[in-house]
Structures are given as structure tokens and as C-alpha cells.
Design a protein around this motif. Sequence first.
Motif, PDB file in Angstrom:
ATOM      1  N   ALA A 154     -32.324  21.284  59.294  1.00  0.00           N
ATOM      2  CA  ALA A 154     -31.828  22.661  59.290  1.00  0.00           C
ATOM      3  C   ALA A 154     -32.464  23.465  58.166  1.00  0.00           C
ATOM      4  CB  ALA A 154     -30.309  22.669  59.148  1.00  0.00           C
ATOM      5  N   ALA A 155     -32.655  22.817  57.031  1.00  0.00           N
ATOM      6  CA  ALA A 155     -33.314  23.488  55.904  1.00  0.00           C
ATOM      7  C   ALA A 155     -34.757  23.829  56.237  1.00  0.00           C
ATOM      8  CB  ALA A 155     -33.253  22.596  54.667  1.00  0.00           C
ATOM      9  N   ARG A 156     -35.422  22.935  56.912  1.00  0.00           N
ATOM     10  CA  ARG A 156     -36.812  23.191  57.317  1.00  0.00           C
ATOM     11  C   ARG A 156     -36.873  24.364  58.302  1.00  0.00           C
ATOM     12  NH1 ARG A 156     -41.089  22.426  55.524  1.00  0.00           N
ATOM     13  NH2 ARG A 156     -42.161  21.519  57.306  1.00  0.00           N
ATOM     14  N   PHE A 157     -35.856  24.495  59.141  1.00  0.00           N
ATOM     15  CA  PHE A 157     -35.790  25.639  60.056  1.00  0.00           C
ATOM     16  C   PHE A 157     -35.702  26.939  59.259  1.00  0.00           C
ATOM     17  CE2 PHE A 157     -33.577  28.777  62.600  1.00  0.00           C
ATOM     18  CZ  PHE A 157     -34.198  28.674  63.844  1.00  0.00           C
ATOM     19  N   LEU A 158     -34.849  26.959  58.229  1.00  0.00           N
ATOM     20  CA  LEU A 158     -34.723  28.149  57.383  1.00  0.00           C
ATOM     21  C   LEU A 158     -36.039  28.458  56.671  1.00  0.00           C
ATOM     22  CD1 LEU A 158     -31.208  27.658  55.743  1.00  0.00           C
ATOM     23  CD2 LEU A 158     -31.845  29.314  57.496  1.00  0.00           C
ATOM     24  N   GLN A 159     -36.723  27.431  56.199  1.00  0.00           N
ATOM     25  CA  GLN A 159     -38.009  27.646  55.530  1.00  0.00           C
ATOM     26  C   GLN A 159     -39.012  28.293  56.476  1.00  0.00           C
ATOM     27  OE1 GLN A 159     -39.585  24.178  53.386  1.00  0.00           O
ATOM     28  NE2 GLN A 159     -37.495  23.457  53.141  1.00  0.00           N
ATOM     29  N   GLY A 160     -39.083  27.793  57.707  1.00  0.00           N
ATOM     30  CA  GLY A 160     -40.017  28.364  58.672  1.00  0.00           C
ATOM     31  C   GLY A 160     -39.665  29.791  59.029  1.00  0.00           C
ATOM     32  N   LEU A 161     -38.359  30.062  59.209  1.00  0.00           N
ATOM     33  CA  LEU A 161     -37.908  31.407  59.537  1.00  0.00           C
ATOM     34  C   LEU A 161     -38.299  32.380  58.426  1.00  0.00           C
ATOM     35  CD1 LEU A 161     -36.169  32.761  61.815  1.00  0.00           C
ATOM     36  CD2 LEU A 161     -34.212  32.475  60.269  1.00  0.00           C
ATOM     37  N   GLY A 162     -38.059  31.982  57.183  1.00  0.00           N
ATOM     38  CA  GLY A 162     -38.380  32.851  56.055  1.00  0.00           C
ATOM     39  C   GLY A 162     -39.869  33.012  55.842  1.00  0.00           C
ATOM     40  N   ALA A 163     -40.620  31.906  55.921  1.00  0.00           N
ATOM     41  CA  ALA A 163     -42.061  31.971  55.679  1.00  0.00           C
ATOM     42  C   ALA A 163     -42.762  32.820  56.737  1.00  0.00           C
ATOM     43  CB  ALA A 163     -42.650  30.566  55.655  1.00  0.00           C
ATOM     44  N   GLY A 164     -42.377  32.655  58.008  1.00  0.00           N
ATOM     45  CA  GLY A 164     -42.983  33.460  59.063  1.00  0.00           C
ATOM     46  C   GLY A 164     -42.717  34.940  58.871  1.00  0.00           C
ATOM     47  N   GLY A 165     -41.462  35.283  58.564  1.00  0.00           N
ATOM     48  CA  GLY A 165     -41.124  36.679  58.338  1.00  0.00           C
ATOM     49  C   GLY A 165     -41.773  37.243  57.089  1.00  0.00           C
ATOM     50  N   MET A 166     -41.868  36.422  56.052  1.00  0.00           N
ATOM     51  CA  MET A 166     -42.465  36.855  54.793  1.00  0.00           C
ATOM     52  C   MET A 166     -43.933  37.246  54.983  1.00  0.00           C
ATOM     53  SD  MET A 166     -41.819  34.738  51.309  1.00  0.00           S
ATOM     54  CE  MET A 166     -42.853  33.344  51.786  1.00  0.00           C
ATOM     55  N   THR A 167     -44.652  36.462  55.760  1.00  0.00           N
ATOM     56  CA  THR A 167     -46.069  36.734  55.995  1.00  0.00           C
ATOM     57  C   THR A 167     -46.265  38.089  56.661  1.00  0.00           C
ATOM     58  OG1 THR A 167     -46.540  34.372  56.218  1.00  0.00           O
ATOM     59  CG2 THR A 167     -48.142  35.904  57.149  1.00  0.00           C
ATOM     60  N   VAL A 168     -45.506  38.363  57.704  1.00  0.00           N
ATOM     61  CA  VAL A 168     -45.648  39.624  58.428  1.00  0.00           C
ATOM     62  C   VAL A 168     -45.237  40.807  57.552  1.00  0.00           C
ATOM     63  CG1 VAL A 168     -44.825  40.958  60.406  1.00  0.00           C
ATOM     64  CG2 VAL A 168     -45.360  38.536  60.672  1.00  0.00           C
ATOM     65  N   ALA A 169     -44.126  40.673  56.823  1.00  0.00           N
ATOM     66  CA  ALA A 169     -43.674  41.765  55.961  1.00  0.00           C
ATOM     67  C   ALA A 169     -44.707  42.082  54.878  1.00  0.00           C
ATOM     68  CB  ALA A 169     -42.330  41.403  55.330  1.00  0.00           C
ATOM     69  N   LEU A 170     -45.361  41.060  54.359  1.00  0.00           N
ATOM     70  CA  LEU A 170     -46.408  41.293  53.354  1.00  0.00           C
ATOM     71  C   LEU A 170     -47.581  42.055  53.948  1.00  0.00           C
ATOM     72  CD1 LEU A 170     -46.454  37.896  51.397  1.00  0.00           C
ATOM     73  CD2 LEU A 170     -45.734  40.132  50.530  1.00  0.00           C
ATOM     74  N   TYR A 171     -47.932  41.754  55.184  1.00  0.00           N
ATOM     75  CA  TYR A 171     -49.030  42.475  55.826  1.00  0.00           C
ATOM     76  C   TYR A 171     -48.676  43.958  56.011  1.00  0.00           C
ATOM     77  CZ  TYR A 171     -51.939  38.423  56.967  1.00  0.00           C
ATOM     78  OH  TYR A 171     -52.766  37.340  56.891  1.00  0.00           O
ATOM     79  N   VAL A 172     -47.436  44.227  56.400  1.00  0.00           N
ATOM     80  CA  VAL A 172     -46.996  45.621  56.542  1.00  0.00           C
ATOM     81  C   VAL A 172     -47.046  46.321  55.187  1.00  0.00           C
ATOM     82  CG1 VAL A 172     -45.067  47.115  57.162  1.00  0.00           C
ATOM     83  CG2 VAL A 172     -45.545  45.078  58.527  1.00  0.00           C
ATOM     84  N   LEU A 173     -46.636  45.620  54.144  1.00  0.00           N
ATOM     85  CA  LEU A 173     -46.653  46.193  52.803  1.00  0.00           C
ATOM     86  C   LEU A 173     -48.081  46.497  52.360  1.00  0.00           C
ATOM     87  CD1 LEU A 173     -44.686  46.922  50.510  1.00  0.00           C
ATOM     88  CD2 LEU A 173     -45.184  44.689  49.506  1.00  0.00           C
ATOM     89  N   VAL A 174     -49.006  45.622  52.686  1.00  0.00           N
ATOM     90  CA  VAL A 174     -50.410  45.863  52.346  1.00  0.00           C
ATOM     91  C   VAL A 174     -50.879  47.183  52.953  1.00  0.00           C
ATOM     92  CG1 VAL A 174     -52.777  45.093  52.837  1.00  0.00           C
ATOM     93  CG2 VAL A 174     -51.092  43.467  51.967  1.00  0.00           C
ATOM     94  N   ALA A 175     -50.500  47.438  54.205  1.00  0.00           N
ATOM     95  CA  ALA A 175     -50.920  48.674  54.871  1.00  0.00           C
ATOM     96  C   ALA A 175     -50.404  49.912  54.145  1.00  0.00           C
ATOM     97  CB  ALA A 175     -50.431  48.680  56.324  1.00  0.00           C
ATOM     98  N   LEU A 176     -49.241  49.800  53.480  1.00  0.00           N
ATOM     99  CA  LEU A 176     -48.644  50.945  52.807  1.00  0.00           C
ATOM    100  C   LEU A 176     -49.082  51.081  51.356  1.00  0.00           C
ATOM    101  CD1 LEU A 176     -44.971  50.639  54.130  1.00  0.00           C
ATOM    102  CD2 LEU A 176     -46.750  52.203  54.919  1.00  0.00           C
ATOM    103  N   VAL A 177     -49.312  49.964  50.676  1.00  0.00           N
ATOM    104  CA  VAL A 177     -49.579  49.989  49.235  1.00  0.00           C
ATOM    105  C   VAL A 177     -51.064  50.091  48.922  1.00  0.00           C
ATOM    106  CG1 VAL A 177     -49.389  48.647  47.101  1.00  0.00           C
ATOM    107  CG2 VAL A 177     -47.458  48.756  48.696  1.00  0.00           C
ATOM    108  N   TYR A 178     -51.882  49.345  49.649  1.00  0.00           N
ATOM    109  CA  TYR A 178     -53.309  49.269  49.319  1.00  0.00           C
ATOM    110  C   TYR A 178     -54.116  50.214  50.203  1.00  0.00           C
ATOM    111  CZ  TYR A 178     -52.070  44.936  46.907  1.00  0.00           C
ATOM    112  OH  TYR A 178     -51.505  44.010  46.077  1.00  0.00           O
ATOM    113  N   PRO A 179     -55.062  50.962  49.626  1.00  0.00           N
ATOM    114  CA  PRO A 179     -55.954  51.782  50.454  1.00  0.00           C
ATOM    115  C   PRO A 179     -56.871  50.899  51.296  1.00  0.00           C
ATOM    116  CG  PRO A 179     -56.693  51.778  48.175  1.00  0.00           C
ATOM    117  CD  PRO A 179     -55.363  51.074  48.188  1.00  0.00           C
ATOM    118  N   ALA A 180     -57.341  51.439  52.408  1.00  0.00           N
ATOM    119  CA  ALA A 180     -58.136  50.660  53.365  1.00  0.00           C
ATOM    120  C   ALA A 180     -59.320  49.926  52.731  1.00  0.00           C
ATOM    121  CB  ALA A 180     -58.607  51.562  54.499  1.00  0.00           C
ATOM    122  N   PRO A 181     -60.064  50.525  51.779  1.00  0.00           N
ATOM    123  CA  PRO A 181     -61.205  49.793  51.203  1.00  0.00           C
ATOM    124  C   PRO A 181     -60.822  48.514  50.464  1.00  0.00           C
ATOM    125  CG  PRO A 181     -61.401  52.146  50.755  1.00  0.00           C
ATOM    126  CD  PRO A 181     -60.019  51.925  51.305  1.00  0.00           C
TER     127      PRO A 181
END
Length: 449
Positions: free
Chosen positions: A111-138
Amino acid sequence: MSVDSDLSRAGILRRPYALPTVGAWSLVFLAAFESLAVTTIMPVVTSDLDGRGLYALAFSSTLAAGVVGMVAIGSWADRRGPAVPLFTAIAVFAAGLAVAGTATSMPVFVAARFLQGLGAGGMTVALYVLVALVYPAPLHIKIFGAFASAWVLPSMVGPFVAGFVADALSWHWVFLGVVALVAVAAGMMVPAVRGRDRASADRVPASATDARRVAEAAVVAVSVVVLSSLGELDRSAAWLLAPVAVVVIGFALRHLVPPGTYRIRAGLPATVVLCGVAGGVFFGTEVYLPLLLHDRYGLPAWLSGITLTAGAIAWALASAVQGRLGDRLDPGTAIRTGATLLAGGAALELVTAVAHLHPAMAAVGWFAAGAGMGTLYPRISTLVLALSAPGEEGFNTAAKSISDAVGGSVALALSGLLFALAPFTGPFLFTTLLGAGTVLIALRVAASR
């Protein structure tokens, strides 16, 4: 000098990007470290918790949860912005670490491993969205090159560190020790996310479409786990069920990827497909290289593993080169070069197995394949963001991540079935053909930029 050139020269480790860069890199690194560390200590964990029967489920549950987390957090980030979804994913990942580190039974550990996967998968996508907002395209190619190195570095140090901690202290500290590091990395992200969420009036409420996507992600995840488990069945039954599982996965993925993906339509759809097929080539080949060198050439386990280390080093070096060159290297050229190196590396493993070449050729081939992945992946991530309309970054980056996860998992499962029919030759021929497909798709992506 143009503004883009000035931004590119500014770098991701200078103000105001230094703190979020270190924080985001650390979060990616810690998620990757955990995925590799568990492989090293799992025999000890299952022995201590008397749970050898749940050995495979401890891995597949993480994969299944990761796909669901990518879709759920991606949709949420698109609706309201990345801040709250990111910290929610981090909290779920940290909770999974804490529960795993204090688990006293194997079901609780799973069950703990399930939580780790749920969090890690979501964390990766949220970081990508944040990159689009924080960092300029170059600077996108630079930050994605850094993310790629954060995934590769654990493959070189993770198993050793995890084994050392488990022997010197306890396997529990492989999980508990990371919780504090996750908290520190999360703290570094606070200034970057402040004010990045949408205003209340602009937020989009959850819809039936979002719920359907999460349900479809769950179907994909379960089907991938089933497909990965077919090797335990009778060979005839496995080959009968494998096409059914692949069809179910394809059907459930329809609304989780951009329209036109199945037609490999130029632009974003072809880029998403390229990520999945390239991952299938790499991971479908990699898993059998140590076995080839051990069984056929009689090399000890530590020496067989050097081949994988060569690929990891090449991946990290190529990622660093991509980050340094940025837009000075034409993206189309980088994509074509990366696909060619990957396909050539896979083909060399096939030739080595068929012609019984010197085992050093396997290392050479895998160095080329690693360089191909390190060249491709940062460019794919950059293109996905560049081709995404505002408000669609979460969905599209989730689609890319799902394509990567599903492509690698399906290729691994099919390679395992082919290995039972023709050891080494079967899986290597399969991934070589996939490699040729990668080159063709890369040409389409490069031409349609």
C-alpha cells in the motif's frame, strides 16, 4: 543580442531560477532514487516481512499508481495551476515513504508503494507544468536536460547507497531517510509556486471528463500489470492473453493522449508516440543485457552490470550536452541523431547476440543507446511544452509520461514472452525493429517542427 539569447545565457542556476532548479531537480532525483533503491533491498524487505508472494505486486502497484497520478494531477494542474497539485503530490509521495519505512507487514508495504507511485507520477507532471510557467522557453531544454540527469544519476549510485544503508542501519531507513530530503526540496519550491495558481474566477471545475480520464488511467495501469504478469502463465495462454491486454490498453489510452496519436499525426501526437517507442526500445533491451553477459559469456554480475553503467553515463553526458547547447543545436537534428544512436545501439546488441561478438561490443552498443536517450528525452519534453496551448500543459505532459511508462512496460512484457521462444535473439530482434520505427517517427517529428 536577442532577449532569447540573453535568457539562454542566464542559465538555470542563476537568479531567479537557482532555487526552483535545485528543488525540482532534487524531487526528480529522489523519486528516481527510490524506484531503483527498492529493487536492491526488496529481497531483504520481503524476507523480513514474510511477503515473498507479494514481491512482484510491490513493483507493479507503483507503476499502476503512477499512471493514475499523472492523469489526476495533470488535469488538476490545468484547471487551477500547479502549486496545490504539486504540494499534494509531494505530500502523498512523502506519506508513502513514511508508511513504507514503518511497515510491519507486506500488505502495508505494498500500500505504501502505491502511495509512492501515485505521488511520484503526479509530482513529475506538476513539475513540468511549473516549468512552463516559471522558466522562459530558451531555458526549457536546459532544465529538462537537468531532469534527465536526475533520472540517470540514481542508476549509478542508488543501488550501492541503498544496499549500504540497509546493511549498516536497516532497510527502513532507505525510506525514512528520504522523507526529510523531500521536505527540504519541497521548501525550495515555495518561492517559485507562489502566485502561480489561477485566480479563483479563472479556475475550471472538475468535470465528468476528468473523472473518466482517471478511470481510464486505472484501466491502463491494471492492464499493464496483467500484461507484465503473463510470463507466469502457460506459454499458450500467455500468447492468447497478450493481444487482449494490448488492445485493452490501446482502447483505454484513447482519451489520455492527444487526438491523432494513433495516426502518428505530425506535431504533438508524433512527439508523444516517439517518447513511448523510444522507451520501449531502451528498456526492452536493457533488461536482458546483464543476463546475456552472465549466461553466454560467463561474466560475473558486477562486470555484467558495467554495460548498464556505460549506458547511464552516456545518457547523463548527452543530457548535459543538450542542456549546454540549447537552441544552438537544431532540435530536428538532435531528434534525428538521438533516434539513430538509440536504434544503432539496439541493433548492435542483436548482432552481438547472434554473431557471438566480443562482450565489449555490448558495452559499446549500450553507450550509443544511452547517448541516444540522453539526446532525445530533453528535446521531446521541450517540444511537448512548446506545442501545448495554455492550460493544456498538464494533460500533454501527462500524455508524454504515460506514453513513456506504458511503452516501456509493454515492450518489457512482450520481450519476456519472446525470450521464452528465442532467448536473447527474440527480444533483441523485437527492439531492433522498434528502433527502426523510432527513426521513422523521429524523422516525422523533426520534419514537422
